[in-house]
Design a protein around this motif. Structure first.
Motif: not given
Length: 313
Positions: A233-237, A206-211
């Motif tokens: 955004n990391a909660l799904i897994p 998640a930290l590598d994403q553009d947002y």
């Protein structure tokens, strides 16, 4: 949204049906006659036949399955061959140990894994990351039953701070929680290690994403970026692992309950196997499988709440 829920509900019902057939057929295929086992080696054939008729074991396989499955739907889990009491009563007495133990262990797992995963992801490639990953690798490698015996040796035998086993009941809540602490810690260790590693990986992605880069470019601190944007955004897994962990903790504590002499569902299944009490084994196993399937269903619903994109038809 409603269509997705209906599809998942149908899948839930089909999974329960298939699981009930598999469990029943596998247990009925186990060699040995429960009636002959209960009466001993010197039992007369007519006595064994009479007991089989009393226990309902002389019907066809299909008739026995339909009677058992129909009883499950109405809350009748059958009568224990050994204890001669309804299986539902045995489950009702022991679920108040297994369920709190699973929730306690899950809470400990989350309490340890969440800060560990956040720390490792925030210090990617640094000392905190390496130390956390080494500790979690050790936690995954250590068998929980060996760790349970080590906890008993240290905290119960050597330091005499905790009870070595048994359960005093919920009349004294503090004593009950103390009795469940060592088993919960033994169960939580590998689960916390797995959850921390999954959370770290999800956060790094998640930290590598553009947002995230955009949020940082606008002046948001790294800590705020991780907590406000990347973590959600990391909660799904993480939700997937949490659902599987609760199912494992509820259904997979047979060894731990036997190490600590806890009269829970795991120990009930173990006793049912040793006593050849098939109705107890298959009914309790079906309940635990149903719990696993229902928790998975709830996790899928949590996906929808965590990710609005999944609400689209």
């Amino acid at each position: 949204m409603l269509r997705a829920l209906f599809t998942r509900a149908v899948s839930l019902a089909l999974s329960l049906g298939v699981a009930s057939v598999v469990i029943f057929v596998l247990l009925q295929a186990v060699p040995g006659d429960p009636a002959a086992f209960m009466l001993g080696l010197n039992a007369q054939p007519d006595t064994v036949a009479a007991l089989r008729a009393e226990l309902g074991l002389d019907g066809s396989l299909a008739d026995r399955y339909l009677a058992w499955a129909g009883g499950m739907l109405t809350g009748d889990l059958g009568t224990s061959y050994t204890y001669r009491v309804p299986v539902a009563d045995l489950v009702a007495d022991r679920i108040w140990i297994s369920a709190p133990l699973a929730l306690y262990a899950l809470g400990l797992s989350v309490a340890v894994a969440l800060p560990a995963g956040l720390l490792a992801a925030s210090d990617r490639g640094g000392p905190a990351d390496w130390g956390t990953m080494a500790a979690t690798q050790l936690g995954v490698a250590i068998p929980n039953f060996w760790f349970a015996m080590l906890l008993v040796l240290v905290f119960a035998v050597t330091w005499r701070l905790m009870p070595a086993g048994g359960f005093p009941g919920w009349d004294d809540p503090l004593a009950a929680i103390v009795a469940l602490t060592l088993p919960a810690v033994a169960l939580a260790l590998p689960q916390a290690s797995i959850l921390a590693r999954v959370l770290r990986s999800a956060l790094i992605d998640a930290l590598d994403q553009d947002y995230v880069r955009t949020a940082r470019a606008k002046g948001l601190s790294r800590r705020a970026t991780v907590l406000r944007h990347a973590l959600r955004n990391a909660l799904i897994p993480v939700l997937t692992i949490l659902g599987l962990q609760f199912s494992f903790l509820l259904a997979g504590a047979i060894i731990i309950e036997n190490v600590f002499y806890l009269p829970g569902l795991g120990r009930l299944i173990f006793q049912g196997i040793t006593q050849r009490d098939l109705i107890v084994v298959q009914s309790v196993t079906m309940l635990l499988v149903a719990a696993v399937i229902c928790v998975t269903f709830l996790v899928e619903l949590a996906y929808v709440l965590a990710d609005p994109r999944l609400r689209r038809p």
